[in-house]
Design a protein around this motif. Sequence first.
Motif, PDB file in Angstrom:
ATOM      1  N   UNK A 177       2.874  13.799 -11.309  1.00 23.75           N
ATOM      2  CA  UNK A 177       3.288  12.439 -11.663  1.00 23.75           C
ATOM      3  C   UNK A 177       4.197  11.859 -10.577  1.00 23.75           C
ATOM      4  N   UNK A 178       3.968  10.623 -10.271  1.00 20.63           N
ATOM      5  CA  UNK A 178       4.894   9.872  -9.427  1.00 20.63           C
ATOM      6  C   UNK A 178       5.868   9.111 -10.307  1.00 20.63           C
ATOM      7  N   UNK A 179       6.950   8.705  -9.710  1.00 20.22           N
ATOM      8  CA  UNK A 179       7.985   8.039 -10.514  1.00 20.22           C
ATOM      9  C   UNK A 179       7.506   6.708 -11.058  1.00 20.22           C
ATOM     10  N   UNK A 180       6.495   6.141 -10.434  1.00 19.95           N
ATOM     11  CA  UNK A 180       5.995   4.861 -10.917  1.00 19.95           C
ATOM     12  C   UNK A 180       4.866   5.018 -11.933  1.00 19.95           C
ATOM     13  N   UNK A 181       4.485   6.256 -12.270  1.00 24.61           N
ATOM     14  CA  UNK A 181       3.441   6.493 -13.265  1.00 24.61           C
ATOM     15  C   UNK A 181       4.024   6.343 -14.675  1.00 24.61           C
ATOM     16  N   UNK A 182       3.292   5.696 -15.533  1.00 22.33           N
ATOM     17  CA  UNK A 182       3.694   5.526 -16.931  1.00 22.33           C
ATOM     18  C   UNK A 182       2.922   6.538 -17.768  1.00 22.33           C
ATOM     19  N   UNK A 183       3.645   7.459 -18.404  1.00 15.48           N
ATOM     20  CA  UNK A 183       3.043   8.548 -19.167  1.00 15.48           C
ATOM     21  C   UNK A 183       3.301   8.310 -20.646  1.00 15.48           C
ATOM     22  N   UNK A 215       0.796  -1.228   0.000  1.00  9.99           N
ATOM     23  CA  UNK A 215       0.000   0.000   0.000  1.00  9.99           C
ATOM     24  C   UNK A 215       0.825   1.273   0.000  1.00  9.99           C
ATOM     25  N   UNK A 216       2.094   1.226   0.270  1.00  7.78           N
ATOM     26  CA  UNK A 216       2.945   2.413   0.241  1.00  7.78           C
ATOM     27  C   UNK A 216       4.000   2.239  -0.832  1.00  7.78           C
ATOM     28  N   UNK A 217       3.984   3.116  -1.840  1.00  2.67           N
ATOM     29  CA  UNK A 217       4.913   3.049  -2.969  1.00  2.67           C
ATOM     30  C   UNK A 217       5.861   4.241  -2.909  1.00  2.67           C
ATOM     31  N   UNK A 241      11.590  14.174 -12.889  1.00  4.16           N
ATOM     32  CA  UNK A 241      10.854  13.282 -13.790  1.00  4.16           C
ATOM     33  C   UNK A 241      11.757  12.147 -14.216  1.00  4.16           C
ATOM     34  N   UNK A 242      11.143  11.064 -14.529  1.00  7.29           N
ATOM     35  CA  UNK A 242      11.895   9.931 -15.074  1.00  7.29           C
ATOM     36  C   UNK A 242      12.220  10.208 -16.542  1.00  7.29           C
ATOM     37  N   UNK A 243      13.224   9.531 -17.093  1.00  8.19           N
ATOM     38  CA  UNK A 243      13.567   9.772 -18.512  1.00  8.19           C
ATOM     39  C   UNK A 243      12.392   9.570 -19.460  1.00  8.19           C
ATOM     40  N   UNK A 244      11.584   8.569 -19.227  1.00  6.84           N
ATOM     41  CA  UNK A 244      10.450   8.346 -20.126  1.00  6.84           C
ATOM     42  C   UNK A 244       9.419   9.472 -19.998  1.00  6.84           C
ATOM     43  N   UNK A 245       9.257   9.948 -18.794  1.00  5.82           N
ATOM     44  CA  UNK A 245       8.338  11.061 -18.609  1.00  5.82           C
ATOM     45  C   UNK A 245       8.869  12.319 -19.278  1.00  5.82           C
ATOM     46  N   UNK A 246      10.196  12.534 -19.180  1.00  6.04           N
ATOM     47  CA  UNK A 246      10.794  13.691 -19.859  1.00  6.04           C
ATOM     48  C   UNK A 246      10.592  13.597 -21.369  1.00  6.04           C
ATOM     49  N   UNK A 247      10.730  12.440 -21.900  1.00  8.23           N
ATOM     50  CA  UNK A 247      10.576  12.273 -23.346  1.00  8.23           C
ATOM     51  C   UNK A 247       9.160  12.616 -23.785  1.00  8.23           C
ATOM     52  N   UNK A 248       8.176  12.122 -23.069  1.00 11.43           N
ATOM     53  CA  UNK A 248       6.790  12.427 -23.419  1.00 11.43           C
ATOM     54  C   UNK A 248       6.503  13.911 -23.271  1.00 11.43           C
TER      55      UNK A 248
END
Length: 1810
Positions: A645-651, A202-204, A614-621
């Motif tokens: 966005x959290x780091x575990x979110x896929x954008x 429950x805690x990410x 942001x994560x690299x994938x988030x930066x790209x989007x």
Amino acid sequence: MSGKLWMSDLGMIKLFNRGGSNLPLRFLHHDVSLDDLEPSNSRRYLADNFRSQEIPAEWRQYVKNLYWGKLSPGEVTIPEPPSVRLYLCSGIDMDTERGIVHNEIAPLLQDYCWSTHGVEFQVVDIRQGTPEHLLDEPWTRDLCLAELESCMRTSSGPSFGVVIGMKYGRQMLPSRIPDATFIAIRSGLKHAGSDVSLLDTWYWRNTNVTPPVYLLQRNVDNGEGLRETWQNYSDELIQLLDEGINSAVSLRIIEEDQCAQLTSSLVGAEVLKGVQCEHPDVKCFGYIRFLTDKNKDMTSPEAMQYIDGDPMSCQIDAAAFQSISHLCADVIPEVLGDTKNLQTFSVSWKTLAGLGDNSARKEYAVTFSRFLYQTCRRLIDETCARKRAAFRHELVKEVGDHWRIAGEISEATLIREDIARCVQAYLVGADTDQCLVLHGPPVVGKSVIVAQIARFVQSSSAELFPGLQSAVIVRFCGSMSGTSTLRHLLFTLCLQIYDVMGKQPSEIPEDCEQLKTLFTTLITEAEFSGVLVILLDGIDKIHPCEDAHLLEWIPMKIANNLKLILTVSEEASGLLSSLSRKIQAEYFMRIPGLNSEACSDILKAWIIRSGRALTPSQWKSLRQATQTCDTPVFLRLLLNQAVSWASYDIIKSEDLPNSSSEAVGHFFSRLERRHGYLLCSKTFGYLVSADGGLSQKELTDVLRLDEELLDSLRIPSKHRNKVREFPVWYLYRLLHDVSKFLKSTVIDGTPLLSWTEAFIHNAAVERYTRKTSTKHKLYSVLSDYFLRQWRGVTRQQSVCESFSEVPSDDDVIPQRLGERIPILPDASRMFNQRVSRTLPKCLAAAERHDMLKSEILCNLEWIRAKLATAPIAELFMDYGHGVDKESQLVLVALQMASRSLALDLNLLGIELTGRLLPYSSKYKHIRMLIRQCDLAAQRYNPCIPNCQLYESPGGPLLSECLLSTDSRQICWFQTSDGLMVAVPNPANKSTDLWNLSLQRQVRGVSLPTGNFYPTSCGDSVCVVGQDNTISAHYTDTGQEQWTTKCDKDIAELVVGEHYLAFTTKKGPGPTVLDVDNGELIHRLFHHCRCVAISAEDKFLLCGSDTSLFLYTLPLVERQLVIETGEIVLKLKFFTAACKFLILSNAGRLSLYNSDLAFKSFSTVRLVRDFEILDFVLNNKENMVLVRSAHCLRICDVMQGTLVHTLNALPGNVCMDRSSVFSGAAFTPDSCLVVASRYTYLCVWDSQTGQPLRILLSTKSPIERLFTSSDSSLAACLLANGLMKVWNLDKLEEHAKLTNTATDDEVRYLAMSCQTNTILCCAAGQCEAKILDAGNGEIIGSFEHREGSEVNDITLSPDGRFAITSSSCVDLGEDTEVDVGSVSNTDDSCLREAILWETISGRKIHHALNVKFSVFSQDSCVVSFVTDVPDERHIYSYAAVTIDIEQKIEHYTELFSAAEFVSPPFLLQFRSKVNSDTNNNNNQNSDLLLVDNNQKNSDLLVVGVVKSDSPSKTESASQGAFKSYVFVSSVSENDRNEANFLSIQNLMVKANTNDQILHATAMKDGRVLFIYSDAREIDRSGNSTILSTETAASAFIYDFQTHCALRHFPQFLSPASVVEDTVFSPTFTFALDSNLELLNLKTGDKVEKLSGFDPKLCAFALDGRYICALTTSRKEVLVIRSCDGLVKGRLLVYGQGTALCVAENGRTVSVGCDNGRVLIFSLILELSDPLREFAGQLPSRETLDTGCALLERDIARITSASSDLRRLSAKLDHTRLSERRRPSSYRLLTNSVHMTQNLNRLRGSQTCCMQ
């Protein structure tokens, strides 16, 4: 009709020309200077708020640096918050106390804060109405703590109040755990051997936050494809966290204090956070309720409501009890123990539950209420006292606010190098004498650029301006309430510029027109030793009132040491167009959008600054999304999404928006999914609907009124007929999510929430208020809130859940929604100016127009309150919401009265009534407004108009202008701004431009003199000077485009949109020029008489004798040659096709259709008339109006037929038959035809040919007529230099512009209430006008012979009869003269008097050589006293006495060789003389008056005379030329000898040198005589003046008893003029010429008055009041006699020339120098003015006569028929004299030459054709 049209079409939007007698054009009536009048109350808002405050010495350097722009935004002092926001922390067992706070204490504190300190009070209680399951959510604690922090930051007073008992509450699950803490807890659990998988589930971990945190998930996948929520595992997670924390603490991995917030309840978290604020002694207070029986009797379920425990087993929770005990005994007392802010109270839980003593329960409630109210009030007082003691200056605050805005937004984006280079080049340029304009789309970031420029100049001033000092002034227009109006903006700018320049601010005016002039002068001269930079952002956001959009305040040239930078949105195309005509193109800079690289850099900087990653994938989007949009608002919306966005979110990039509109749509969609569509739509809908936004308190209250929202939330009503409670948790959670896009703006002391971006605001408007039904609901709820109503009734009180169980106390006041600030002012309350601005808009948008008018626009108290607290321009803005004519009429009436209201607000009622009375019978709300004015007159101004007093709006006549120049030099033309008139100004040898549509002078425009020819669009005008110079100028700025000179006299010139063509009187032509640059296009070589250019500048047509030549433009190629056979005089093109109309010298009007393809044409003959003067084509081009000398013809162009002939007027209209039509035209819609002939402006229906109106212009012929092509305005120029502007859209109204009775000043005035008539006469007139005292209309006239001049008017006491006296030159042969009236008359008579019957106007008697005319007191007898000289030029006086009813005349010879020194009078009484009286008054033995056996009534002529032939009883040794009292009976049967009585005959105590100076008749045979020492008077002139050291005495003599009744030794003060003494009707008071008042009953001097003219005053209400004209004669005063107090005043708008009070003592009439007669009544000393007096006035009747307008016109013309007949006779005489004048030699020579040239031309027609 729209409000905008009405504002420009109806009213005097600008009242100018103050003292403008030197201007060439002057608007009459309202164009009178009021500057020399003393205002009765100061209404200088800007001066009071800005200029009058003194700056302390310690603050002067700070203020100087702030004004000069030397402070960085961080150095600007932050002002105190404007509101008190109290966060209420209470346990779940404190529902009763919370109900007391909301329903009893909060309303009292709201009223107290506003009425005492002017701040808003709000209780922030997230628990209010919120269900318990929402309060248990982990994220609720974050929301509460965030709101608590906001209160501590923004509250001006107590910010945290804790009200707790012994119930701690349930431990809450934390929504986030810091990374280090979570690792320690996890390690502790592992060390204890516990399973941590549930915790990990429950805690990410979120690494996008620095430092990382673990976030609680709302739901997770259970592995079986189902989502489980956190509620199912809440208890297990809490148990794990407690176990992990205890283990970690025991292992000393973490400290126990670090986990206090993780294990606390909501109450515990709030207390721990709240006591940490700064200054808890003034910011916090606490109330702790202890239970006296907590250790016993706690085993019942009722007891568990007040302590933590299991309600089933009734076991107390020891851990919770320990935690609450720690808070109550340690934490709170440690902080508040040494202050007065802590109160404890012990009570039994049984008492709270209602099981114990009810008196103890009531005592507890009263104690709690008293403590909370007194503590809050004390803390608020202490805070506000410190705030008042601190330095506060409105201008310093406003300048600081703008610099703070600049600091906040300057870092929003990176500096754009391309714009920075251009701006820097402009700043350092030494020859830049124009302002720089930055323009772009609304969301391009103009405000950010301005802020960056301001910061750049601040930091780089030494490099930019080396060796020079510099100052920076910045304004973000529309960001605050003040900067949205031009008047406020210019005033503060001038104040700051004055300070920078070292000038005194007392010289700055407050009038907007004067401020425009001053600001223009300041920036064009720039008396500053350095460089001054002024930055104005968003000038398109300034309200268009006060003509801000005309940009008259921005000059074409500015000083070289001043840099002015403006920003304008491209949506304001009109402003950009106006600026382009003022400023050169190189000073315009368009702001481009951002490129993708810049967008990425800006986003990266923003994310780093916010502490996110942001994560690299988030930066790209994210980078892919920035490729498609380039606006800052798009980046802000994208940033708001990215930081969530959290780091575990896929954008995914496809999920991100690609445009600004799509981004704002995503923004609102996310909010709607999280909070619900209805809550978002209601919240944001109300937020954008309210003007300026809403405060949190207002938004909460408004949502509580929305039944639809409450239904959707399924909130039940627990109390019947009570308001349901709205859970504020929903609102605060929504506002928390959008806090980054909301700003708090302080307006009128209230912090309002609104969108930071206009783009988001507009998107919310489109999304949530697009539907009409939704919009109506939103605005209707807002209207109810601000009106304190709900569905038409007063709003019911709101009840908290447990409050109904608490007994009410006498001090309890239920909560009143929306009533925290009264709308109308009160003695102890503030006026809510923001509500006054918002409410009209809400009512209008809700389409509650009837309530809008009744509550706002036509409500006297509202109007008065608005004027008393705000500039009048704000009141005018309210009327922009009124779309009907009724509200706009009130608006224009207020605009007309604006200058008088600036002098005295108490003039409001009489100004409105005096202008709107003509509409009272037609409009309901205007009638009610007038009724309110009548009822309020006793409080404010006791004068109520009987009829129209001043200029009235809405009638056909819009304005009257007086020209002081030759009317032949006047030029009219049409522009996009309205109908213009060019008037030469001899003072500066130029031409001024006046806008007749707006009735104002075009500021800053000066054109050369000459003839004007506008372009087809009206943006430019070509001027042809007397030296044949042609120049082109912009009409809005006057800037010259080009100039050229012709070497020959110009005959005709026509202008198209791009080309102009002109012909010369001699030589070939025409010549074609380019309008834009003046370049020569072509010169033709025809002998051209006329020329025309087609509408689209495609063709040029010129007429040369009988030939027509058609050319194309711009190549000037000949296309067609037409031979007409007749000389062409005028040409007119059609718009659509190549066809045109021509008028030939044979009087033929023809239509030509040309076919250029086949080089052919066809002709249609329309009309032939040798008297054709002109023709006009309508806008539809299907009809043509042909103007001949004596008729008008309407022809159908399409059919080629005659439709109507307009040549007949009603037979009873007086018309000079030799007059001709001087002008004619269609209205723009072609429905009407307007034409001028003689003195009339006639209007016909073009479809039926029937006359609609005959508008009488004046008693002077109309010479010229001009009509507007896009509005129904018609301007006519009269022979006497008067110009009248008519509005043909208002033909249905019968209201007159002014109620004018004569054409010249009113010299003589008389009035009678019994006959309801007023007689008035102007100087030099041979007639007296009869007016209806009820409506001021002319109902007749008393005419004397032509050449005479009426010089006196006398009304009988009952008003039935009137005498008009005149001076005449010749009797004439047809004069009927009464034989008995004249003796020794010759052919010339200087004076005549005519007796009239007032009602019928019948002439009763005509007498000549009349010296005096007097009526008897019963009005039955009149006596004409005549004086006729004999051969020795010795005058003999005689009296012709007429019994009017019995028609008996009696001739009596009076005396000769004597002269009256005071007017005689008839004394009528019943004789009571007896023998005893004669024996006791031996000195009166010579006065033998009547024979008692013959008559019972005496009629005497009494007067004071001076004579060298005294009576037989007077010794000659007493000297010659002494004054005597002449007494003679004029009764038919009485032949007694006349008597000359000296003062010694009348009063025993008189001295030898005393002389009678004046006599005044009283009632019942009594006469008041004024006497003085003969040696101390001056009779050198026509008046008797006392010496400066001697006073005059008086006595009352009774001719019935022949004795002196009373003596007044000091009757007149020294240096008084005896003839100017004024008496009250009942002789209670007397007023001398020195304005000293004497009480005739007591004989005492009452008061020394001042300020008015003694010759123009009269007593009213039996002498208790005085009506008088001031010494300037510009206003009428109503003065109380006993103490000189001014009870009322009335402006004349001109100068008063006569004043009269009727016999009822209440009705007053005032004659004016412009021919008006003001009729008003006094309502002093009346208990109910509407029923007793005002309601009886004829003008207050609600019935309309229903008379047709044409009949009204004819009746008005008939009343002026005598003037028109005299005018016609004068014109006939002038024409006859001109006809007899022989022709001059030059005229004959020219005629011969013209005939020879014509014959020569006719012989060469064949050559011309070839």
